[in-house]
Scaffold this motif. Structure first.
Motif, PDB file in Angstrom:
ATOM      1  N   ALA A  23       2.012  -4.543  14.078  1.00 37.90           N
ATOM      2  CA  ALA A  23       2.375  -4.921  12.707  1.00 37.90           C
ATOM      3  C   ALA A  23       2.913  -3.699  11.974  1.00 37.90           C
ATOM      4  O   ALA A  23       2.283  -2.639  11.991  1.00 37.90           O
ATOM      5  CB  ALA A  23       1.170  -5.487  11.966  1.00 37.90           C
ATOM      6  N   SER A  24       4.068  -3.864  11.331  1.00 37.26           N
ATOM      7  CA  SER A  24       4.706  -2.743  10.648  1.00 37.26           C
ATOM      8  C   SER A  24       5.251  -3.160   9.293  1.00 37.26           C
ATOM      9  O   SER A  24       5.613  -4.329   9.078  1.00 37.26           O
ATOM     10  CB  SER A  24       5.871  -2.194  11.481  1.00 37.26           C
ATOM     11  OG  SER A  24       5.472  -1.827  12.776  1.00 37.26           O
ATOM     12  N   PHE A  25       5.317  -2.193   8.392  1.00 41.55           N
ATOM     13  CA  PHE A  25       6.058  -2.368   7.153  1.00 41.55           C
ATOM     14  C   PHE A  25       7.537  -2.128   7.424  1.00 41.55           C
ATOM     15  O   PHE A  25       7.917  -1.144   8.070  1.00 41.55           O
ATOM     16  CB  PHE A  25       5.613  -1.338   6.102  1.00 41.55           C
ATOM     17  CG  PHE A  25       4.296  -1.624   5.431  1.00 41.55           C
ATOM     18  CD1 PHE A  25       4.102  -2.790   4.692  1.00 41.55           C
ATOM     19  CD2 PHE A  25       3.262  -0.704   5.508  1.00 41.55           C
ATOM     20  CE1 PHE A  25       2.899  -3.030   4.047  1.00 41.55           C
ATOM     21  CE2 PHE A  25       2.058  -0.930   4.857  1.00 41.55           C
ATOM     22  CZ  PHE A  25       1.875  -2.096   4.127  1.00 41.55           C
ATOM     23  N   HIS A  26       8.390  -3.001   6.897  1.00 42.72           N
ATOM     24  CA  HIS A  26       9.835  -2.799   6.912  1.00 42.72           C
ATOM     25  C   HIS A  26      10.373  -3.158   5.522  1.00 42.72           C
ATOM     26  O   HIS A  26      10.050  -4.228   4.989  1.00 42.72           O
ATOM     27  CB  HIS A  26      10.506  -3.666   7.975  1.00 42.72           C
ATOM     28  CG  HIS A  26      10.164  -3.266   9.378  1.00 42.72           C
ATOM     29  ND1 HIS A  26       9.317  -4.004  10.175  1.00 42.72           N
ATOM     30  CD2 HIS A  26      10.547  -2.192  10.120  1.00 42.72           C
ATOM     31  CE1 HIS A  26       9.198  -3.407  11.350  1.00 42.72           C
ATOM     32  NE2 HIS A  26       9.931  -2.309  11.343  1.00 42.72           N
ATOM     33  N   GLU A  27      11.185  -2.280   4.977  1.00 43.74           N
ATOM     34  CA  GLU A  27      11.661  -2.454   3.612  1.00 43.74           C
ATOM     35  C   GLU A  27      12.364  -3.785   3.341  1.00 43.74           C
ATOM     36  O   GLU A  27      12.186  -4.348   2.252  1.00 43.74           O
ATOM     37  CB  GLU A  27      12.579  -1.290   3.220  1.00 43.74           C
ATOM     38  CG  GLU A  27      11.855   0.019   2.952  1.00 43.74           C
ATOM     39  CD  GLU A  27      11.581   0.852   4.201  1.00 43.74           C
ATOM     40  OE1 GLU A  27      11.725   0.302   5.311  1.00 43.74           O
ATOM     41  OE2 GLU A  27      11.221   2.038   4.071  1.00 43.74           O
ATOM     42  N   PRO A  28      13.148  -4.353   4.284  1.00 45.77           N
ATOM     43  CA  PRO A  28      13.801  -5.628   3.986  1.00 45.77           C
ATOM     44  C   PRO A  28      12.840  -6.805   3.829  1.00 45.77           C
ATOM     45  O   PRO A  28      13.220  -7.848   3.294  1.00 45.77           O
ATOM     46  CB  PRO A  28      14.717  -5.840   5.200  1.00 45.77           C
ATOM     47  CG  PRO A  28      14.925  -4.491   5.782  1.00 45.77           C
ATOM     48  CD  PRO A  28      13.623  -3.779   5.572  1.00 45.77           C
ATOM     49  N   VAL A  29      11.607  -6.631   4.319  1.00 46.34           N
ATOM     50  CA  VAL A  29      10.631  -7.728   4.277  1.00 46.34           C
ATOM     51  C   VAL A  29       9.558  -7.488   3.214  1.00 46.34           C
ATOM     52  O   VAL A  29       9.153  -8.413   2.500  1.00 46.34           O
ATOM     53  CB  VAL A  29       9.968  -7.922   5.658  1.00 46.34           C
ATOM     54  CG1 VAL A  29       8.941  -9.057   5.611  1.00 46.34           C
ATOM     55  CG2 VAL A  29      11.028  -8.189   6.725  1.00 46.34           C
ATOM     56  N   PHE A  30       9.087  -6.255   3.101  1.00 48.94           N
ATOM     57  CA  PHE A  30       8.028  -5.892   2.158  1.00 48.94           C
ATOM     58  C   PHE A  30       8.554  -4.733   1.316  1.00 48.94           C
ATOM     59  O   PHE A  30       8.681  -3.611   1.798  1.00 48.94           O
ATOM     60  CB  PHE A  30       6.782  -5.468   2.936  1.00 48.94           C
ATOM     61  CG  PHE A  30       5.523  -5.322   2.114  1.00 48.94           C
ATOM     62  CD1 PHE A  30       5.415  -4.365   1.112  1.00 48.94           C
ATOM     63  CD2 PHE A  30       4.423  -6.137   2.356  1.00 48.94           C
ATOM     64  CE1 PHE A  30       4.264  -4.219   0.365  1.00 48.94           C
ATOM     65  CE2 PHE A  30       3.254  -5.997   1.621  1.00 48.94           C
ATOM     66  CZ  PHE A  30       3.180  -5.034   0.628  1.00 48.94           C
ATOM     67  N   SER A  31       8.866  -4.995   0.069  1.00 50.49           N
ATOM     68  CA  SER A  31       9.372  -3.926  -0.791  1.00 50.49           C
ATOM     69  C   SER A  31       8.267  -2.919  -1.075  1.00 50.49           C
ATOM     70  O   SER A  31       7.162  -3.315  -1.472  1.00 50.49           O
ATOM     71  CB  SER A  31       9.883  -4.511  -2.114  1.00 50.49           C
ATOM     72  OG  SER A  31      10.986  -5.351  -1.885  1.00 50.49           O
ATOM     73  N   PRO A  32       8.524  -1.633  -0.873  1.00 51.04           N
ATOM     74  CA  PRO A  32       7.502  -0.624  -1.165  1.00 51.04           C
ATOM     75  C   PRO A  32       6.983  -0.754  -2.589  1.00 51.04           C
ATOM     76  O   PRO A  32       7.756  -0.963  -3.530  1.00 51.04           O
ATOM     77  CB  PRO A  32       8.259   0.698  -0.964  1.00 51.04           C
ATOM     78  CG  PRO A  32       9.351   0.366  -0.002  1.00 51.04           C
ATOM     79  CD  PRO A  32       9.770  -1.034  -0.350  1.00 51.04           C
ATOM     80  N   THR A  33       5.660  -0.643  -2.727  1.00 53.43           N
ATOM     81  CA  THR A  33       5.029  -0.869  -4.026  1.00 53.43           C
ATOM     82  C   THR A  33       4.242   0.369  -4.441  1.00 53.43           C
ATOM     83  O   THR A  33       4.763   1.271  -5.058  1.00 53.43           O
ATOM     84  CB  THR A  33       4.126  -2.120  -3.979  1.00 53.43           C
ATOM     85  OG1 THR A  33       4.877  -3.214  -3.449  1.00 53.43           O
ATOM     86  CG2 THR A  33       3.638  -2.508  -5.371  1.00 53.43           C
ATOM     87  N   ASN A  34       2.979   0.421  -4.061  1.00 49.67           N
ATOM     88  CA  ASN A  34       2.163   1.593  -4.381  1.00 49.67           C
ATOM     89  C   ASN A  34       1.064   1.727  -3.331  1.00 49.67           C
ATOM     90  O   ASN A  34       0.844   0.840  -2.505  1.00 49.67           O
ATOM     91  CB  ASN A  34       1.583   1.514  -5.798  1.00 49.67           C
ATOM     92  CG  ASN A  34       0.706   0.294  -6.017  1.00 49.67           C
ATOM     93  OD1 ASN A  34      -0.263   0.084  -5.289  1.00 49.67           O
ATOM     94  ND2 ASN A  34       1.033  -0.528  -7.012  1.00 49.67           N
TER      95      ASN A  34
END
Length: 249
Positions: free
Chosen positions: A99-110
């Motif tokens: 499982a990974s964060f990717h900017e097109p799917v999960f916008s960086p928040t805090n």
């Protein structure tokens, strides 16, 4: 080879990679790499395949060019509730899920939001590893997340591409701190080339430098040998893979 399994690789199916799984396996065989995971991006990543692509991995042979193939997926972290972008019905057809964060799917928040999302993902029980956590766009509480991962036997990925410095700028120092925290807390780590072209499969120069620099224990590196990796899958409750019985003897 100190690292004998590559747990993060992509094929042409991801939409921005350039090799087939057969080409990846052939490159692995030339390198002497005995096993790798094929982990194309799940469907919410632009250009990624439909979830049937992952469900149908059961048709893949267990060995290509003499290299053991682990059927996997790099899923996207969708939200703070810990949802991912493959349905539960696909889980039974996969051996390995990152499982990974990717900017097109999960916008960086805090930091707080990212930490909560990662903890929820771990607690869901649906993923085996967290991918390229060094990305500074997705800051998180290292100790809280890695302790949770250690408690649930979820591996922390050390990503060779992140350590090169050309992708996910600002990751290098963070990767070292993440690895040091994993060592301190007794967490497992996994190693992925994150190859998007076949000639990068199994290339771990930067990961090897990190392992040496912090003296990370080999018994906590699940990619040290195929046997060690398959033992980790068993620890995770994954069904033993009959075709790989000889690799765990």
């Amino acid at each position: 080879m100190r690292i004998q399994v590559d747990t993060h690789t992509h094929t042409y199916a991801s939409g921005h990679a350039y090799s087939t799984i057969s080409e990846n396996a052939f490159s692995a065989s030339l390198l002497g790499l005995p096993m790798f995971c094929t982990t194309d991006h799940a469907s919410l990543m632009p250009g990624a395949p439909h979830y049937w692509f992952f469900s149908n991995q059961r048709v893949l042979p267990r060995f290509l060019h003499g290299v053991a193939i682990i059927r996997g997926c790099e899923v996207n972290i969708r939200n703070i509730e810990g949802d991912i972008d493959i349905p539960p019905s696909v889980d039974q057809n996969l051996d390995w899920v990152i499982a990974s964060f990717h900017e097109p799917v999960f916008s960086p928040t805090n930091k707080l939001v990212h930490t909560q999302a990662l903890i929820k993902i771990i607690e869901s029980g649906r993923v085996d590893a967290l991918g390229h956590l060094g990305n500074p766009n997705f800051d998180f509480n290292f100790k809280k997340v890695i302790q949770c991962a250690a408690d649930h036997n979820v591996a922390i990925e050390i990503n060779n591409t992140s350590l090169k410095g050309g992708s996910r700028i600002g990751s290098i120092d963070r990767c070292y701190e993440i690895a040091k925290t994993a060592k301190e807390l007794g967490a497992f780590i996994t190693t992925g080339s994150d190859a998007h072209f076949c000639e990068d499969i199994g290339k771990f120069e930067k990961v090897e430098q990190l392992i040496d620099a912090i003296n990370f224990p080999l018994d906590k590196i699940i990619t040290h040998t195929p046997k060690q990796f398959l033992s980790f899958l068993a620890l995770r409750g994954r069904t033993p893979i009959t075709e790989f019985e000889a690799l765990v003897q």
